[in-house]
Design a protein around this motif. Structure first.
Motif, PDB file in Angstrom:
ATOM      1  N   GLU A 126       0.831  -1.217   0.000  1.00 12.32           N
ATOM      2  CA  GLU A 126       0.000   0.000   0.000  1.00 12.32           C
ATOM      3  C   GLU A 126       0.863   1.264   0.000  1.00 12.32           C
ATOM      4  O   GLU A 126       0.628   2.205  -0.761  1.00 12.32           O
ATOM      5  CB  GLU A 126      -0.951  -0.034   1.219  1.00 12.32           C
ATOM      6  N   SER A 127       1.927   1.251   0.853  1.00  7.75           N
ATOM      7  CA  SER A 127       2.773   2.449   0.935  1.00  7.75           C
ATOM      8  C   SER A 127       3.506   2.706  -0.395  1.00  7.75           C
ATOM      9  O   SER A 127       3.781   3.845  -0.752  1.00  7.75           O
ATOM     10  CB  SER A 127       3.776   2.319   2.076  1.00  7.75           C
ATOM     11  N   PHE A 187       2.247   1.974  -3.461  1.00 11.04           N
ATOM     12  CA  PHE A 187       1.300   2.586  -4.406  1.00 11.04           C
ATOM     13  C   PHE A 187       0.889   3.985  -3.958  1.00 11.04           C
ATOM     14  O   PHE A 187       0.542   4.834  -4.783  1.00 11.04           O
ATOM     15  CB  PHE A 187       0.065   1.689  -4.576  1.00 11.04           C
ATOM     16  N   ALA A 188       0.961   4.227  -2.636  1.00  9.39           N
ATOM     17  CA  ALA A 188       0.581   5.549  -2.109  1.00  9.39           C
ATOM     18  C   ALA A 188       1.508   6.650  -2.638  1.00  9.39           C
ATOM     19  O   ALA A 188       1.107   7.807  -2.777  1.00  9.39           O
ATOM     20  CB  ALA A 188       0.613   5.527  -0.587  1.00  9.39           C
ATOM     21  N   PHE A 213       2.467   7.085  -5.565  1.00  5.26           N
ATOM     22  CA  PHE A 213       1.983   7.601  -6.845  1.00  5.26           C
ATOM     23  C   PHE A 213       0.751   8.495  -6.701  1.00  5.26           C
ATOM     24  O   PHE A 213       0.284   9.066  -7.679  1.00  5.26           O
ATOM     25  CB  PHE A 213       1.660   6.429  -7.796  1.00  5.26           C
ATOM     26  N   ARG A 214       0.210   8.575  -5.481  1.00  4.77           N
ATOM     27  CA  ARG A 214      -1.002   9.378  -5.303  1.00  4.77           C
ATOM     28  C   ARG A 214      -0.707  10.702  -4.591  1.00  4.77           C
ATOM     29  O   ARG A 214      -1.601  11.362  -4.128  1.00  4.77           O
ATOM     30  CB  ARG A 214      -2.042   8.570  -4.509  1.00  4.77           C
ATOM     31  N   THR A 215       0.559  11.069  -4.496  1.00  5.74           N
ATOM     32  CA  THR A 215       0.902  12.299  -3.781  1.00  5.74           C
ATOM     33  C   THR A 215       0.836  13.511  -4.719  1.00  5.74           C
ATOM     34  O   THR A 215       0.848  13.367  -5.940  1.00  5.74           O
ATOM     35  CB  THR A 215       2.338  12.217  -3.220  1.00  5.74           C
ATOM     36  N   ALA A 257       1.818  14.209  -8.777  1.00  6.78           N
ATOM     37  CA  ALA A 257       0.841  14.880  -9.648  1.00  6.78           C
ATOM     38  C   ALA A 257       1.485  16.087 -10.328  1.00  6.78           C
ATOM     39  O   ALA A 257       1.268  16.317 -11.530  1.00  6.78           O
ATOM     40  CB  ALA A 257      -0.357  15.333  -8.813  1.00  6.78           C
TER      41      ALA A 257
END
Lengths: 519, 172
Positions: B81-82, B84-85, B87-89, B93
């Motif tokens: 999870e950490s 893949f997390a 890529f969501r920061t 972006a």
């Protein structure tokens, strides 16, 4: 000897014209701005500026690029001292003592010391450049196809090993990627087109300038834009010009750091940051006050700045004599030299001997400009630091497109820049060093053609690659470097050395009965 | 899990994946080099074939990729999870938005209009995106739009003048 001095005088005199002085001034100021602005590196600056030098006369073009290179390495110290943010990677060691000095209200003194020691570092490097380059060129004239093959392997391996990643494997991987990129296009031995996949533009291979603009320009933009830095400013209230005593009380440190920086510069692809850190570590080890390092030590600051600037001159030694880039920015300089019709390498002293001494003249003038601007333009430096990063990066992105297009005026090079930008960004994010990639691209053809030419000459016999004296030495260095980068071996060797040292310390006092030296 | 251990775990996962990518890339390069013409018709010596060096490089990349993956193997155990997390920061972006804008600029705008116009549109969009949309601390829209327009007009025209007029460099 006398001829050398005459050529040196002519080399310096060549640029003492209004055009030469004008080019030194604007290029140094631009270099300083590039160095001061975090996120813009010396390599990026030189790669982007090659475009502007197309129309210039050869020596003026290289003078301009050299001034930008030296200016940006020096400029990085301003941001390191004022904001604790290294303007370029080369200034990371400078911030360790420069910033604490600024916090103590002595930012002016720190900048003054950094300026004078940068100048002295360059001067030490220039001394060795003028001394060693002609000698090395004579040695290199004896190099044959076997030696050039090993030289190329040596460049990529050493650069991969020393360019400061978390494991040498990553350095070697980027080196191989660079070498592979160099194999694209028509090879020189049998005129066969490799890895072109039916794309006609790939037939001529991948041009170094668009690749470098991508790997050091676009990739840096994508890395830097991640964060929006808070703008900080600091006022400088104390004096900037240091006294002679303040500088020269550390003359031993200056000479030692200058020598270390020069020799780090000579090692292919190992950049200014390694020069600064090595000089800093050595200065701390030999200092009478090592406890002050990291807390505002003037000696530490002087060591770091002398070391990183000496690398620039040192890097010119293999660049000019062997066409082996001493640093990533030097790789761009090699490409620029080829564009302007100068062929660096062993034949330089025969084909264009004055050019080597002109480079010495360029470095002298550029470092003089750094000294003058460094001691006088403090307020301007503080203003440059406050340029908002997002707007700056947008402008740099446009310059990346212009810089990659202008060389052959085809959009294909812009796409090459984009490709290398994206790959460079991904690799950077995963801590892959970029210097071996560049060395791979520059040295790829040298490695490939000399290996196959050598084997062709001997009908497939590998023996000369290992029996000719210089080849053997280069092979041994490469082999030892690779073997030592294998963790179990390096750990075992470390333990063995530690045991030997301990045993020596233990046994030394216990030999009272042995023969004693006469007093 | 401490932040350092967490970062190391994320890095190991990334190293493992890239290691495998290099193994595949190395194998592909080796295969392509191995099947490269040997130019027998030209009577060249077998050790000077065009595929010799790329073959060695492909093998080297294969081995090093494998070593990297083996070295990072411990990190692939446990939660992803950490990883893949990351890529969501907002940071990612911003980088991706910058890349997207550069791609639109080079692949769409450049060539379809004069370079100065394309660069001004790009500069305006870039500043608005980074200072107005993808930012944790946004200034007023009036200020952002004003600065974006000013940057686009000044830098766009300065680049055009400097390269095309002063240094006579051909622009795309």
């Amino acid at each position: 000897m006398f001829d050398g001095l005459v050529l040196l005088g002519q080399g310096i005199g060549h640029f003492l014209t209004p055009e030469g002085i004008f080019n030194v001034i604007w290029a140094t100021l631009l270099g300083l701005a590039i160095g001061i602005l975090p996120g813009l590196t010396a390599t990026m600056g030189v790669a982007l500026l090659v475009t502007l030098t197309y129309g210039m006369e050869t020596s003026q073009a290289i003078l301009t690029l050299m001034s930008v290179y030296l200016g940006s390495i020096f400029g990085g110290s301003r941001t390191a001292i004022l904001l604790n943010i290294p303007g370029t990677p080369a200034s990371a060691a400078t911030s360790l003592d420069g910033y604490p000095l600024a916090q103590q209200g002595r930012a002016g003194l720190a900048m003054g010391l950094a300026t004078t020691s940068s100048t002295l570092g360059t001067l030490v490097g220039i001394f060795f450049l003028a001394l060693l380059a002609p000698l090395l060129t004579e040695v290199a004239l004896n190099f044959g196809t076997y030696e050039f093959f090993w030289l190329a392997v040596f460049g990529v391996v050493i650069s991969g090993q020393l360019s400061g990643s978390d494991t040498p494997i990553k350095g070697y991987v980027t080196g191989i990627l660079g070498l592979l990129a160099a194999t694209v296009g028509m090879e020189s031995l049998h005129a066969y087109q490799r890895f072109t996949f039916g794309i006609p533009q790939l037939g001529a291979g991948i041009d170094i300038i668009p690749a470098m603009v991508g790997a050091f320009g676009l990739a840096e933009i994508l890395s830097q834009i991640k964060r929006q830095p808070t703008l900080l400013t600091r006022t400088v209230t104390d004096r900037v010009v240091p006294t002679l005593k303040e500088v020269f009380q550390y003359w031993k440190t200056i000479i030692r750091s200058g020598v270390i920086g020069t020799f780090v510069g000579i090692i292919p692809g190992v950049g200014e940051d390694v020069g600064a850190w090595s000089s800093y570590a050595a200065a701390k080890r030999f200092s009478k006050k090592p406890q002050e390092f990291g807390k505002g030590s003037q000696e530490g600051l002087i060591a770091a700045e002398t070391g990183n600037n000496a690398v620039v001159s040192g890097a010119m030694i293999p660049t000019l004599t062997l066409a082996l880039p001493g640093s990533a920015a030097a790789a761009v300089l090699i490409a620029a030299m080829y564009i302007h019709g100068v062929r660096p390498g062993p034949m330089l002293m025969i084909e264009n001997a004055p050019f080597l001494y002109q480079v010495v003249g360029m470095l002298l003038l550029a470092t003089l400009a750094n000294l003058v601007f460094g001691l006088t333009l403090t307020k301007l430096f503080i203003k440059i630091v406050s340029i908002p990063q997002d707007r700056l990066m947008a402008v740099i992105a446009v310059l990346c497109v212009v810089g990659s297009f202008a060389i052959t005026q085809r959009m294909f090079d812009v796409y090459v820049m984009l490709g290398f930008g994206v790959i460079g960004f991904l690799l950077r994010e995963m801590r892959y060093p970029m210097a071996p990639l560049v060395l791979g691209i520059v040295l790829g053809d040298l490695l490939d053609s000399n290996l196959r030419r050598g084997l062709g000459l001997t009908n497939g016999d590998w023996t000369p690659f290992f029996t000719r004296p210089i080849s053997l030495v280069l092979f041994l260095i490469v082999a030892v470097t690779i073997v030592l980068s294998i963790p179990p071996i390096s750990r075992g060797l470390g333990r063995l050395l530690a045991n030997l040292t301990r045993r020596k310390t233990v046994t030394e006092p216990s030999v009272p009965d042995g023969p004693r030296p006469k007093e | 899990m401490t932040s350092d251990t967490g970062q190391q775990s994320v890095r190991d996962k990334a190293d493992f994946i890239t290691g495998l990518v290099f193994v595949v890339l190395g194998a592909v390069v080796f295969y392509l080099s191995y099947t490269m013409p040997r130019l027998e018709a030209r009577n060249i010596h077998p050790t000077t074939i065009p595929g010799l060096v790329p073959m060695a490089l492909g093998a080297g990349l294969f081995v090093l990729g494998g070593l990297l993956a083996v070295k990072a193997r411990k990190g692939i155990a446990g939660e992803w999870e950490s990883f893949f997390a990351v890529f969501r920061t907002l940071e990612v972006a911003r980088s991706m938005a910058a890349l997207g804008l550069v791609l639109v600029f080079t692949l769409v705008l450049v060539g379809s209009m004069p370079f100065w116009a394309a660069s001004m549109i790009f500069l305006f969009a870039f500043v608005v995106m980074m200072e107005g949309v993808l930012t944790p601390t946004r200034a007023s829209w009036t200020s952002i739009l004003l600065w974006a327009a000013l940057t686009a007009a000044l830098a766009g025209s300065a680049i055009y003048y400097l390269f095309a007029e002063l240094f006579l460099v051909r622009l795309p």
